[in-house]
Write an enzyme that holds these catalytic residues in place. Structure first.
Site, short mmCIF file in Angstrom:
data_model
loop_
_atom_site.label_atom_id
_atom_site.label_comp_id
_atom_site.label_asym_id
_atom_site.label_seq_id
_atom_site.Cartn_x
_atom_site.Cartn_y
_atom_site.Cartn_z
N LYS A 126 4.83 1.98 -3.36
CA LYS A 126 4.87 3.41 -3.73
C LYS A 126 4.96 3.52 -5.24
CE LYS A 126 4.79 7.43 -1.68
NZ LYS A 126 4.14 7.75 -0.39
N LYS A 170 0.85 -1.19 0.00
CA LYS A 170 0.00 0.00 0.00
C LYS A 170 0.88 1.24 0.00
CE LYS A 170 -4.00 2.19 1.29
NZ LYS A 170 -3.82 2.93 0.04
N SER A 200 -6.25 5.64 5.18
CA SER A 200 -6.37 4.92 3.90
C SER A 200 -6.79 3.47 4.18
CB SER A 200 -5.04 4.92 3.15
OG SER A 200 -4.96 6.02 2.28
N LYS A 248 6.04 2.22 8.15
CA LYS A 248 4.84 2.87 8.73
C LYS A 248 3.78 1.85 9.06
CE LYS A 248 5.24 7.11 6.14
NZ LYS A 248 4.65 8.19 5.37
N ASN A 264 -1.15 19.48 1.22
CA ASN A 264 -2.14 18.71 1.99
C ASN A 264 -1.69 18.56 3.45
OD1 ASN A 264 -2.78 15.86 3.16
ND2 ASN A 264 -4.47 16.31 1.80
N THR A 314 -3.25 12.81 7.52
CA THR A 314 -1.81 12.90 7.78
C THR A 314 -1.54 13.98 8.82
OG1 THR A 314 -1.35 12.13 5.56
CG2 THR A 314 0.46 13.24 6.69
P1 NAD Z 1 1.45 18.53 -1.56
O1 NAD Z 1 1.80 18.34 -2.99
O2 NAD Z 1 0.02 18.71 -1.22
O3 NAD Z 1 2.26 19.79 -0.97
C1 NAD Z 1 3.65 19.90 -1.05
C2 NAD Z 1 4.04 21.26 -0.49
O4 NAD Z 1 5.49 21.32 -0.47
C3 NAD Z 1 3.56 22.45 -1.32
O5 NAD Z 1 3.27 23.55 -0.48
C4 NAD Z 1 4.79 22.77 -2.18
O6 NAD Z 1 4.84 24.12 -2.62
C5 NAD Z 1 5.89 22.50 -1.16
N1 NAD Z 1 7.18 22.26 -1.82
C6 NAD Z 1 7.42 21.56 -2.96
N2 NAD Z 1 8.75 21.62 -3.26
C7 NAD Z 1 9.33 22.36 -2.27
C8 NAD Z 1 10.64 22.77 -2.01
N3 NAD Z 1 11.64 22.47 -2.85
N4 NAD Z 1 10.88 23.51 -0.90
C9 NAD Z 1 9.88 23.85 -0.05
N5 NAD Z 1 8.59 23.50 -0.26
C10 NAD Z 1 8.33 22.76 -1.35
O7 NAD Z 1 2.10 17.29 -0.81
P2 NAD Z 1 1.65 16.66 0.58
O8 NAD Z 1 0.70 15.58 0.30
O9 NAD Z 1 1.35 17.74 1.54
O10 NAD Z 1 3.03 15.94 0.99
C11 NAD Z 1 4.07 16.65 1.61
C12 NAD Z 1 5.01 15.65 2.25
O11 NAD Z 1 4.27 14.85 3.18
C13 NAD Z 1 5.64 14.66 1.27
O12 NAD Z 1 6.94 14.31 1.71
C14 NAD Z 1 4.73 13.46 1.35
O13 NAD Z 1 5.37 12.27 0.95
C15 NAD Z 1 4.43 13.49 2.83
N6 NAD Z 1 3.23 12.73 3.16
C16 NAD Z 1 2.01 13.10 2.70
C17 NAD Z 1 0.89 12.35 3.02
C18 NAD Z 1 -0.49 12.73 2.58
O14 NAD Z 1 -1.43 12.03 2.95
N7 NAD Z 1 -0.66 13.81 1.86
C19 NAD Z 1 1.04 11.20 3.83
C20 NAD Z 1 2.29 10.86 4.32
C21 NAD Z 1 3.39 11.65 3.98
#
Ligand code: NAD
Length: 426
Positions: free
Chosen positions: A118, A82, A360, A106, A233, A202
Site C-alpha cells: 500500500k 500489490k 487489478s 484480501k 468510486n 470493487t
Molecule cells: P473515493 O475517493 O472515490 O471516494 C471516497 C468517498 O468517501 C467520497 O464520496 C468522499 O466524499 C467520501 N468521504 C471522504 N471522507 C469522508 C468522511 N469523513 N465522511 C464521510 N464520507 C467521506 O474513494 P473510493 O475508491 O471509493 O474508496 C472508498 C473506500 O473503499 C476506501 O476505504 C478505500 O480504501 C476502499 N476501497 C476502494 C477500492 C477501489 O477500488 N476504489 C478498493 C478496495 C477498497
C-alpha cells in the site's frame, strides 16, 4: 482518581481507533486459532519493507512544496506485493502499514498470487491543480522506483487517485525503465492497457457479497432498503448496482453530509451531479450528518468511505440486518463485537472489497500476456472468485464458531504463513 479513569478511557478509545493495533490483534488471534507459533505473528504483524519518501514539487505559484509519501510491502512470500496509492491529508505511516496488511489478507482470501502492499501521499488533491497532481504522482514514482515493478510491487488507485494518476505513474516508470511497462501499475485507462470492469470492480465484488449475505439472511434484494456511506468510486457504483437490482437506496453520503429519502433517492440524477471526488451533497439544503446516515432504518448498510465510522459509540444504534464493508476498516473491533451480538451479519472489508484487487490482478495478467478479455469474461471470472471467497469465509465462521471478520483473517493469513514457512523464513 477521576482524571485517571478519564485517561484510561480515552487511551482505550484511542487504541480502538488505532487501525494498525486493532488489525494486529485480529491477525494474532487468527494465527493462534490456526495453531501457528508466535514467530509467525512476529513476522506478519508489520510490513517486511516500509519506505518513507520526500517529494519536492514545483507548485503553480512557482514555490517548491515538499510532500511526504509512503510505500509499505507487507509480505512477499506468495508473490509480488500489490495495493493502491492513497492521496489524502490524513495519510499516516500507521494507516499505510495497516492497509498493506489488509491487502495481504484480501489476496489470501481470494487466492491471488500476491502479498499486500500500500502507498500514500500526504496531500489534498481537492486543493491542487492538474499540473501539481501530475508533479506529485511522477515524483512519488521516481522516489519509490527501486522497490516497485511488475514483479516486485504493483500499485493501483485508492482514495482520491484515479486512472489519470495511474497513467502518469505508468509513464514515469516506463521512462525510468526505458521500455513500455503497463504491468507496473493497475487501474490504468483502457487505451494504456487497463482492464474492462476495473473501475466498477470493487462495487461489483461488494454487490456479490451483498447478494450472498442476503441469501443467508433470507432478504430479497428487490425492495430491500439500502444505505451507502461514501459516493466515490466504490460507493457510487454500488448505489447504482443496488438501484438497478430493484433495491431502494434510501441514503447516501459524502464527506460533506448525507441525503435521506425513505421512498428512495434518484441515484441516476445524483450520479450525474457528483464531481470527480465523489461529492454531491453540497448541492442540497436538507442534508443529514454521516452519523445520522449510519443509524438510518434500512436492511443493508454499506460503509464505503473511510475508517472508524462504526464504533462502540454508535454500533448499538445500527438498524441494518447486514453490514457489508466496502471501505477499508470502517468498523472498529469493539463495534464488530457489538454488531455480532446483535445478530447483524457483517461481511468484513478484507472479503467485501476484494473485487478491486481481483480485477487489478486480471489487468496485470492481461498486461503480462498481451491479450485482453471482454467485459463479460472479466465479470464471469470475478463472480467465481468472490463467491468462492465468500463461501470459504462463511463456512470457516460457522465451523470454527467465530465472527466473519476473524474467519476472514483466518482464511486470508493462512496462505502467507504457509508460503513463509515453505521458503524457510519461519
Ligand atoms: P473515493 O475517493 O472515490 O471516494 C471516497 C468517498 O468517501 C467520497 O464520496 C468522499 O466524499 C467520501 N468521504 C471522504 N471522507 C469522508 C468522511 N469523513 N465522511 C464521510 N464520507 C467521506 O474513494 P473510493 O475508491 O471509493 O474508496 C472508498 C473506500 O473503499 C476506501 O476505504 C478505500 O480504501 C476502499 N476501497 C476502494 C477500492 C477501489 O477500488 N476504489 C478498493 C478496495 C477498497
Amino acid at each position: 482518581m477521576v482524571a485517571d479513569n478519564a485517561d484510561v478511557n480515552s487511551n482505550q478509545k484511542n487504541e480502538q481507533l488505532d487501525v494498525l493495533l486493532s488489525t494486529q490483534k485480529v491477525v494474532k488471534k487468527a494465527l493462534e486459532k490456526l495453531g501457528y507459533p508466535n514467530e509467525v505473528y512476529e513476522l506478519l504483524k508489520e510490513p517486511v519493507r516500509m519506505m518513507t519518501v520526500r517529494i519536492p514539487v514545483r507548485m503553480d505559484d512557482d514555490s517548491i512544496k515538499i510532500f511526504t509519501g509512503y510505500r509499505a510491502q507487507h509480505n512477499d512470500a506468495v508473490g509480488p506485493t500489490k495495493g493502491g496509492v492513497r492521496f489524502h491529508p490524513a495519510v499516516s505511516e500507521k494507516e499505510v502499514k495497516a492497509l498493506s496488511i489488509w491487502m495481504s489478507l484480501k489476496a489470501g482470501i481470494v487466492d491471488l498470487p500476491y502479498g499486500g502492499g500500500k502507498g500514500g501521499i500526504v496531500c489534498d488533491p481537492r486543493d491542487m491543480s492538474f499540473r501539481e497532481l501530475e508533479g506529485v504522482s511522477r515524483g512519488y514514482v521516481r522516489a519509490i522506483s527501486q522497490i516497485v515493478g511488475p514483479t516486485k510491487d504493483i500499485p493501483a488507485p485508492d482514495v482520491f487517485t484515479n486512472s489519470q494518476i495511474m497513467a502518469w505513474m505508468m509513464d514515469e516508470y516506463s521512462r525510468i525503465d526505458e521500455f513500455n511497462n503497463p504491468g507496473f501499475i493497475t487501474g490504468k485507462p483502457l487505451v494504456l492497457g487497463g482492464s474492462h470492469g476495473r473501475e466498477s470492480a470493487t462495487a461489483k465484488g461488494v454487490t456479490i457479497c451483498i447478494e450472498e449475505a442476503a441469501k443467508k439472511k433470507g432478504i430479497q434484494i428487490e425492495g430491500a432498503k439500502v444505505v451507502v456511506q461514501g459516493f466515490g468510486n466504490a460507493g457510487s457504483f454500488l448505489a447504482k448496482f443496488m438501484h438497478d437490482k430493484g433495491a431502494t437506496v434510501v441514503g447516501i453520503s459524502d464527506a460533506h453530509g448525507g441525503l435521506h429519502d425513505p421512498d428512495g433517492l434518484d441515484i441516476d440524477y445524483l450520479l450525474d451531479r457528483r464531481d470527480s471526488f465523489g461529492t454531491v451533497t453540497n448541492l442540497f439544503k436538507n442534508t443529514i450528518s454521516n452519523q445520522e446516515l449510519l443509524e438510518l432504518d434500512c436492511d443493508i448498510l454499506v460503509p464505503a468511505a473511510i475508517e472508524n465510522q462504526i464504533t462502540e459509540e454508535n454500533a448499538a444504534k445500527i438498524k441494518a440486518s447486514i453490514v457489508v464493508e466496502a471501505a477499508n476498516g470502517p468498523t472498529t473491533m469493539e463495534a464488530t463485537r457489538i454488531l455480532s451480538e446483535k445478530g447483524i451479519l457483517l461481511v468484513p472489508d478484507v472479503l467485501a472489497s476484494a473485487g478491486g484487487v481481483t480485477v487489478s490482478y486480471f489487468e496485470w495478467v492481461q498486461n503480462n500476456q498481451g491479450y485482453y478479455w471482454t467485459e463479460e469474461e472479466v465479470e464471469e471470472k470475478l463472480h467465481k472468485v468472490i463467491i468462492k471467497g465468500f463461501e470459504n469465509v462463511y463456512r470457516t465462521a460457522e465451523m470454527r464458531r467465530v465472527d466473519m471478520r476473524l474467519a476472514a483473517y483466518m482464511v486470508g493469513v493462512r496462505k502467507m504463513a504457509e508460503a513463509s514457512r515453505f521458503r524457510g523464513w519461519i
